[in-house]
Design an enzyme around this catalytic site. Structure first.
Site, PDB file in Angstrom:
ATOM      1  N   HIS A  18      -2.210  -3.279   4.544  1.00  0.00           N
ATOM      2  CA  HIS A  18      -2.687  -3.118   3.251  1.00  0.00           C
ATOM      3  C   HIS A  18      -2.444  -1.828   2.730  1.00  0.00           C
ATOM      4  CE1 HIS A  18      -5.534  -4.734   0.218  1.00  0.00           C
ATOM      5  NE2 HIS A  18      -5.913  -3.427   0.031  1.00  0.00           N
ATOM      6  N   GLU A  19      -3.100  -0.836   3.436  1.00  0.00           N
ATOM      7  CA  GLU A  19      -3.077   0.604   2.820  1.00  0.00           C
ATOM      8  C   GLU A  19      -1.553   0.935   2.771  1.00  0.00           C
ATOM      9  OE1 GLU A  19      -5.496   1.478   1.518  1.00  0.00           O
ATOM     10  OE2 GLU A  19      -6.975   0.070   2.275  1.00  0.00           O
ATOM     11  N   HIS A  22      -0.248   0.064  -0.365  1.00  0.00           N
ATOM     12  CA  HIS A  22      -0.536   1.132  -1.559  1.00  0.00           C
ATOM     13  C   HIS A  22       0.413   2.326  -1.279  1.00  0.00           C
ATOM     14  CE1 HIS A  22      -3.633  -1.381  -2.963  1.00  0.00           C
ATOM     15  NE2 HIS A  22      -4.471  -1.304  -1.581  1.00  0.00           N
TER      16      HIS A  22
END
Length: 419
Positions: A18-19, A22
């Site tokens: 998920h990170e 980003h």
């Protein structure tokens, strides 16, 4: 201990990807990433590479990518500040020392009159002889305070300087990478175990069940319910679960012959959710065809996205309550049970959790990725951003509400599993 390791690996992988989404899209947009963190709280491990600090933190309940220009990221040099600077070979400031008492070679001291470390990149003031000085600041300059160095962030490297599209894509990339991770996990399972056909074939009929009472037998292939064709076990299961207490007419194929039987699913209530069961078990036949692994991964990802959205819809319409939700404790206990069935089951569970994490983060709620995307939508429509202080307050309230929700679901989990 094995459960704890399995939980950390599964949940850590979901947070990492998920990170990573980003992070990658922030870098592509030219945004400075100050920290890539897995976990919250005190730092356990840290490594600085380039302009980014990579950390693992104590509480494995999430993570974050800290980008330049967010929160209280910048340092303002107010008039009257006493500081020291070091210049590089181009006569630009490369180090700015705050609270510096020790004299170093080539260090220049001054009192600040005016400074801009974001757009103009300069410092003006008076030197030790009270003469006016003006220094240009390098784009890669660092502020040094109490031995800690922090790179300055020119405005064009800050999150807020980018277009709405780039900022939105940077935020959306987190949930997107959760869907991508789930897709790849399902593809790996398809290569490894073969691709399930999902034919609605009954493996075993449970004793004293509605299915047995109606005459259903092991090996029956369900072809239709109430005249509607059934092509997969998922369709069969959904219809049964959605019709507790309602008589359904099943058509089954057995040894080349077609039989019709009426079965009324019994009502079952778990975690305050009522659904139907007829008392049969299922084990999908598999097809060992590696070429089908990729479409299988896509189909499973889409299927689970639809299923989780359906369950969310049931929550919104009140078909089940907040008591049915699970938090970290519930996920931990579920991981403990899944891990008993082996690595493949754990991978499948991780894929479903990854999709769930992606969808939850896209909900248009303050403090979540979806809430931030909602503000970007307002900005695109209005032609100007929402006031940062007002947006920050909305997200702060959202964080508080999410913390309250987390406490409630965690307490429900504790009561459910330990009392």
């Amino acid at each position: 201990m094995e459960t704890a390791i399995a939980f950390i690996i599964v949940f850590g992988s979901l947070v990492f990807f998920h990170e990573l989404g980003h992070f990658i899209f922030a870098k592509r947009a030219g945004i400075m990433v100050r920290e890539f963190a897995i976990g919250f709280g005190p730092k356990i491990l840290g490594l600085t590479k380039g302009e980014t600090l990579y950390t693992i933190r104590l509480l494995p309940l999430g993570g974050y990518v800290r980008m330049a220009g967010e929160d209280l990221d910048s340092v303002e040099l107010q008039p009257g500040f006493r500081l020291a600077v070091l210049l590089n070979k181009d006569e630009k400031v490369e180090k700015i020392y705050l609270n510096q008492n020790k004299q170093l070679p080539d260090m220049l001291f001054l009192e600040v009159e005016k400074a801009d470390l974001e757009k103009g990149l300069y410092i003006e003031g008076y030197d030790e002889d009270d003469r006016p000085v003006r220094y240009r600041v390098s784009r890669n300059a660092a502020i040094v305070e109490n031995g800690k160095e922090t790179l300055i962030a020119p405005y064009d490297r800050q999150f807020g300087s980018k277009s709405v599209g780039k900022r939105a894509m940077t935020i959306f990339a987190g949930p997107l990478f959760n869907f991508i991770l789930a897709f790849f996990l399902f593809v790996i399972l398809g290569f490894w175990q073969g691709v399930p056909t999902f034919e609605p074939v009954i493996k075993e009929v449970t004793d004293n069940s509605p299915a047995m009472a109606a005459g259903m037998e092991n090996g029956d292939l369900v072809t239709a319910i109430d005249g509607e064709p059934i092509e997969s076990w998922q369709e069969l299961s959904a219809i049964i679960q959605e019709n507790p207490g309602k008589k359904l007419t099943f058509e089954v194929l057995r040894n080349g012959d077609t039989f019709t039987m009426d079965i009324t699913p019994k009502e079952v209530t778990q975690k305050k959710v009522t659904f139907g069961q007829i008392g049969v078990t299922y084990e999908s036949p598999v097809e060992e065809n590696p070429w089908k692994a990729i479409p299988y991964g896509a189909e499973q990802t889409i299927t689970w996205i639809k299923e989780i959205l359906r369950l969310l819809g049931m929550l919104v319409t009140g078909q089940f309550t907040i008591d049915a939700l699970s938090g970290p404790v519930g996920i931990y206990k579920a991981t403990e049970e899944v891990a008993k069935w082996g690595v493949a089951s754990l991978m499948n569970w991780a894929a479903v959790l990854s999709i769930n994490l992606g969808i939850m983060n896209l909900l248009p709620l303050p403090a979540l990725d979806g809430g931030r995307l909602l503000f970007f939508g307002f900005e695109a429509v209005r032609g100007k951003p929402v006031d940062r202080q007002k947006e920050g307050m909305v997200h702060f309230v959202g964080i508080m509400l999410l913390m309250v929700l987390m406490i409630i679901v965690t307490w429900n989990d504790i009561q459910r599993f330990f009392f």
